[in-house]
Scaffold this active site. Sequence first.
Site, PDB file in Angstrom:
ATOM      1  N   GLU A  40       6.326  -0.312  14.467  1.00 57.30           N
ATOM      2  CA  GLU A  40       4.972  -0.292  13.935  1.00 57.30           C
ATOM      3  C   GLU A  40       4.263  -1.502  14.530  1.00 57.30           C
ATOM      4  OE1 GLU A  40       5.184  -0.323   9.704  1.00 57.30           O
ATOM      5  OE2 GLU A  40       6.006   1.703   9.586  1.00 57.30           O
ATOM      6  N   ASP A  51      -1.040  -7.055   3.125  1.00 63.82           N
ATOM      7  CA  ASP A  51       0.048  -7.846   3.675  1.00 63.82           C
ATOM      8  C   ASP A  51       0.243  -9.128   2.888  1.00 63.82           C
ATOM      9  OD1 ASP A  51       1.100  -6.480   6.124  1.00 63.82           O
ATOM     10  OD2 ASP A  51      -1.023  -6.486   6.628  1.00 63.82           O
TER      11      ASP A  51
END
Length: 240
Positions: A40, A51
């Site tokens: 990814e 995140d």
Amino acid sequence: MSGHMIKRPALGVYIVAGWPSAEVYREAVARLSGLVDFFELGVPTKNPKYDGPYIRAAHREVAAPVWDKPAAPTYLMAYWEDYAARPAELFNLAAEVGARGVLAPDLLVDYPGDLEQYLALSKEFGLAPVFFLPSKFPHSLARRIAAAGPDFIYLGLYAATGIELPVYVERNISIVKGLAPEVPLVAGFAIDRPEKAVKAVKAGADGVVVGTAFMRRLKSSVEEGLRFLWEIKQALVGLR
């Protein structure tokens, strides 16, 4: 494009494109291609809202993305928020760099009305759909995306990457597999040691994605990052 590329038990790795430097990134990509099953590649963004702190900092540290494509199947991971007004630009980038699909972690959460547009663009550009499900999700949504025939569903085990919270991980994995039994399921967020990777696969996941824990080690050296992933790979191979 269709067909399940994730073969149980798969190891995926996440890295922000071009981080921590163009040179280190290129070396890591080249040397990891024979070790991990899929990549990814994070598209640098100013607002990596799902995140954890370490990857947020990594996004800020990238001067310019580097798009050397790994040999293994590769998916661009980008926030839909950045491209909602011009989504074709994101799919064109994915096609140009030879990615297999686009994974937008905020699509189903913040832009559910754009799902059909995402599917149409995936088809137009010859890319495979892939979807991110947060740790809390409507069951009807899991069934809906499963019907689209994605390469995989990525289940976020925790609220943000690299942060462990007390949630019922095994239960969430089992629920998704029950709702979408034919679709490969990969689990990510806070996979930071071999035992956690094994636990996720034993609970029913077809693979795991390692991000923060790998990137921390990569910042020290490519060798350290490789050793860490090798340990997880060996633990997963033992489940075959």
